[in-house]
Design a protein around this motif. Structure first.
Motif, PDB file in Angstrom:
ATOM      1  N   HIS A   1       2.410   9.725   1.832  1.00  0.00           N
ATOM      2  CA  HIS A   1       3.475   9.081   2.598  1.00  0.00           C
ATOM      3  C   HIS A   1       3.074   7.599   3.377  1.00  0.00           C
ATOM      4  O   HIS A   1       3.573   6.687   3.279  1.00  0.00           O
ATOM      5  N   ASN A   2       1.807   7.474   3.748  1.00  0.00           N
ATOM      6  CA  ASN A   2       1.302   6.183   4.576  1.00  0.00           C
ATOM      7  C   ASN A   2       1.390   5.085   3.393  1.00  0.00           C
ATOM      8  O   ASN A   2       1.650   4.072   3.650  1.00  0.00           O
ATOM      9  N   GLN A   3       0.733   5.552   2.368  1.00  0.00           N
ATOM     10  CA  GLN A   3       0.711   4.455   1.173  1.00  0.00           C
ATOM     11  C   GLN A   3       1.983   3.883   0.574  1.00  0.00           C
ATOM     12  O   GLN A   3       2.193   2.800   0.650  1.00  0.00           O
ATOM     13  N   ARG A   4       3.115   4.955   0.612  1.00  0.00           N
ATOM     14  CA  ARG A   4       4.223   4.637   0.053  1.00  0.00           C
ATOM     15  C   ARG A   4       4.898   3.821   1.047  1.00  0.00           C
ATOM     16  O   ARG A   4       5.473   2.743   0.868  1.00  0.00           O
ATOM     17  N   THR A   5       4.551   4.106   2.319  1.00  0.00           N
ATOM     18  CA  THR A   5       5.513   3.426   3.373  1.00  0.00           C
ATOM     19  C   THR A   5       4.787   1.671   3.354  1.00  0.00           C
ATOM     20  O   THR A   5       5.671   0.902   3.645  1.00  0.00           O
ATOM     21  N   ALA A   6       3.541   1.833   3.464  1.00  0.00           N
ATOM     22  CA  ALA A   6       2.705   0.313   3.360  1.00  0.00           C
ATOM     23  C   ALA A   6       3.395  -0.425   2.266  1.00  0.00           C
ATOM     24  O   ALA A   6       3.745  -1.583   2.424  1.00  0.00           O
ATOM     25  N   PHE A   7       3.410   0.197   1.017  1.00  0.00           N
ATOM     26  CA  PHE A   7       4.000  -0.396  -0.175  1.00  0.00           C
ATOM     27  C   PHE A   7       5.346  -0.831   0.000  1.00  0.00           C
ATOM     28  O   PHE A   7       5.707  -2.023  -0.336  1.00  0.00           O
ATOM     29  N   VAL A   8       6.428  -0.140   0.403  1.00  0.00           N
ATOM     30  CA  VAL A   8       7.646  -0.287   0.550  1.00  0.00           C
ATOM     31  C   VAL A   8       7.898  -1.583   1.597  1.00  0.00           C
ATOM     32  O   VAL A   8       8.681  -2.375   1.238  1.00  0.00           O
ATOM     33  N   LEU A   9       7.257  -1.547   2.617  1.00  0.00           N
ATOM     34  CA  LEU A   9       7.229  -2.631   3.826  1.00  0.00           C
ATOM     35  C   LEU A   9       6.975  -3.889   3.005  1.00  0.00           C
ATOM     36  O   LEU A   9       7.306  -5.014   3.261  1.00  0.00           O
TER      37      LEU A   9
ATOM     38  N   GLU B   1      -4.101  -3.135   4.683  1.00  0.00           N
ATOM     39  CA  GLU B   1      -4.928  -3.756   3.533  1.00  0.00           C
ATOM     40  C   GLU B   1      -5.107  -2.743   2.896  1.00  0.00           C
ATOM     41  O   GLU B   1      -5.004  -2.630   1.372  1.00  0.00           O
ATOM     42  N   SER B   2      -6.059  -1.727   3.324  1.00  0.00           N
ATOM     43  CA  SER B   2      -6.765  -0.522   2.750  1.00  0.00           C
ATOM     44  C   SER B   2      -5.589   0.386   2.228  1.00  0.00           C
ATOM     45  O   SER B   2      -5.770   0.918   1.063  1.00  0.00           O
ATOM     46  N   LEU B   3      -4.607   0.714   3.051  1.00  0.00           N
ATOM     47  CA  LEU B   3      -3.482   1.481   2.381  1.00  0.00           C
ATOM     48  C   LEU B   3      -2.745   1.032   1.074  1.00  0.00           C
ATOM     49  O   LEU B   3      -2.458   1.697  -0.031  1.00  0.00           O
ATOM     50  N   ASN B   4      -2.526  -0.637   1.331  1.00  0.00           N
ATOM     51  CA  ASN B   4      -1.714  -1.154  -0.075  1.00  0.00           C
ATOM     52  C   ASN B   4      -2.701  -1.223  -1.151  1.00  0.00           C
ATOM     53  O   ASN B   4      -2.373  -1.060  -2.366  1.00  0.00           O
ATOM     54  N   PHE B   5      -3.945  -1.431  -0.788  1.00  0.00           N
ATOM     55  CA  PHE B   5      -4.997  -1.349  -1.842  1.00  0.00           C
ATOM     56  C   PHE B   5      -4.999   0.044  -2.676  1.00  0.00           C
ATOM     57  O   PHE B   5      -4.971   0.093  -3.813  1.00  0.00           O
ATOM     58  N   ARG B   6      -5.092   1.057  -2.007  1.00  0.00           N
ATOM     59  CA  ARG B   6      -4.979   2.448  -2.485  1.00  0.00           C
ATOM     60  C   ARG B   6      -3.721   2.832  -3.195  1.00  0.00           C
ATOM     61  O   ARG B   6      -3.693   3.360  -4.166  1.00  0.00           O
ATOM     62  N   ALA B   7      -2.759   2.329  -2.471  1.00  0.00           N
ATOM     63  CA  ALA B   7      -1.452   2.399  -3.051  1.00  0.00           C
ATOM     64  C   ALA B   7      -1.209   1.899  -4.579  1.00  0.00           C
ATOM     65  O   ALA B   7      -0.782   2.561  -5.613  1.00  0.00           O
ATOM     66  N   ARG B   8      -1.582   0.783  -4.378  1.00  0.00           N
ATOM     67  CA  ARG B   8      -1.745  -0.121  -5.865  1.00  0.00           C
ATOM     68  C   ARG B   8      -2.603   0.592  -7.034  1.00  0.00           C
ATOM     69  O   ARG B   8      -2.240   0.738  -8.139  1.00  0.00           O
ATOM     70  N   GLN B   9      -3.728   1.112  -6.560  1.00  0.00           N
ATOM     71  CA  GLN B   9      -4.684   1.917  -7.218  1.00  0.00           C
ATOM     72  C   GLN B   9      -3.972   3.158  -8.035  1.00  0.00           C
ATOM     73  O   GLN B   9      -3.924   3.316  -9.178  1.00  0.00           O
TER      74      GLN B   9
END
Ligand SMILES: [Zn+2]
Lengths: 191, 138
Positions: free
Chosen positions: A137-145, A168-176
């Motif tokens: 959820h948190n990776q998804r939220t960071a990516f959506v925002l 930054e790290s959430l977005n990095f992991r979301a992309r990975q």
């Protein structure tokens, strides 16, 4: 058009015209964010409505440490998270009941396979929407925002109540994770 | 069915496009690798289209009317006040009625002298059981 401060003050005075303006102005954001995080088209209108009722009820306690839009983003992402938690609880219960009859094969990359199955089943659905559903959820939220709302990392940090480096790290992991899901999908699409 | 095609750089390019701002995404179209690799070109074009579609995607037209919800909430809280007033009035009236009834029908403060006297009036003519010795107790 009222400023956010004027709008907040008017809402505190229980001004219904201000409430209608708030809905006009913020409904698209709320709907977009909730829909993109939950991927649930059917439930989104109800969740959006609940966010606005919460605003009306809680505006008296809203301390203007954050902007009104940050607060609305917070309420929307929280609403989406709670909806998913509730949904997961229900699905988990159903799956645990079903798993007594059909165990998934051992060693199977369950979530990836589920994602690919969903792609196959719903070819009309957007690949990003489907892939995002596999993210925490948190990776998804960071990516959506970030990617859908175009917000900066400090803005996202304020909404998610995290440090900028955590975002930054959430977005990095979301992309990975998205690469792991999307790469086989597009490779298969090509073949 | 053709065998799946792949290129070791596709994943990296997907990651780059996911991290890119709009302007960066536009300039990525001229990436030298993409011009020479049809597979990556295909994937990046597909992803670009999907990302654009996703960014514009919403739940569609949603008809919500939270004003109705807040109105019914305020109406309910508005209804609560007269109900509370009614409850208080009924309670007060009950207390008052109770006081009046008790004042009129029930002897005011315990048995009066007259009541006791009546109860203990000795009918000496009929009552032979008067404990005469009581008075003579030594
Ligand atoms: Zn390539």
């Amino acid at each position: 058009m009222m400023t956010e401060k004027q709008l907040t003050d008017a809402l505190r005075r229980r001004d219904e015209a201000a409430f209608r303006e708030l809905i006009l102005r913020f409904q698209p954001i709320t709907a977009r964010v909730i829909f993109k995080i939950t991927g649930d088209k059917e439930e989104t209108p109800d969740l959006v409505q609940e966010v606005f009722v919460s605003i009306w009820e809680q505006v008296k306690n809203f301390r203007e440490e954050a902007s009104l839009s940050t607060w609305i983003y917070q309420l929307s992402t929280n609403k989406a998270r709670n909806h998913l938690k509730w949904k997961k609880l229900r699905t988990g219960f159903r799956l645990s009941w079903q798993s007594e009859q059909a165990q998934p094969p051992a060693g199977m990359n369950h979530s990836l396979n589920m994602a690919l199955e969903m792609f196959e089943r719903k070819d009309d659905e957007n690949a990003i929407t489907m892939a995002l559903q596999q993210l925490p959820h948190n990776q998804r939220t960071a990516f959506v925002l970030s990617k859908s709302e175009g917000l900066s990392n400090p803005e996202i940090a304020a909404i998610m109540k995290l440090s900028v480096s955590s975002v930054e790290s959430l977005n990095f992991r979301a992309r990975q994770n998205l690469v792991k899901i999307l790469l086989p999908y597009y490779n298969n699409k090509k073949s | 069915m053709k065998p799946p095609q792949s290129c070791p750089q596709t994943g990296e390019l997907i990651n780059k496009l996911l991290a890119a701002t709009d302007n960066e995404a536009i300039s990525m179209q001229n990436d030298p690798h993409l011009t020479g690799c049809p597979h990556c070109r295909f994937v990046i074009d597909q992803l670009t289209a999907d990302l654009e579609k996703w960014q514009q995607q919403g739940p569609g037209t949603i008809a919500i009317d939270p004003t109705a919800r807040i109105k019914s909430a305020s109406a309910n809280s508005g209804k609560l006040q007269p109900i509370l007033v009614k409850v208080a009035a009924i309670a007060a009236a009950s207390v008052l009625t109770g006081l009046i009834v008790s004042h009129k029908l029930i002897p005011a403060s315990g048995p009066t002298y007259r009541d006791i006297a009546a109860d203990y009036t000795l009918e000496l003519s009929t009552d032979d059981s008067f404990p005469i010795d009581y008075f003579n107790e030594e």
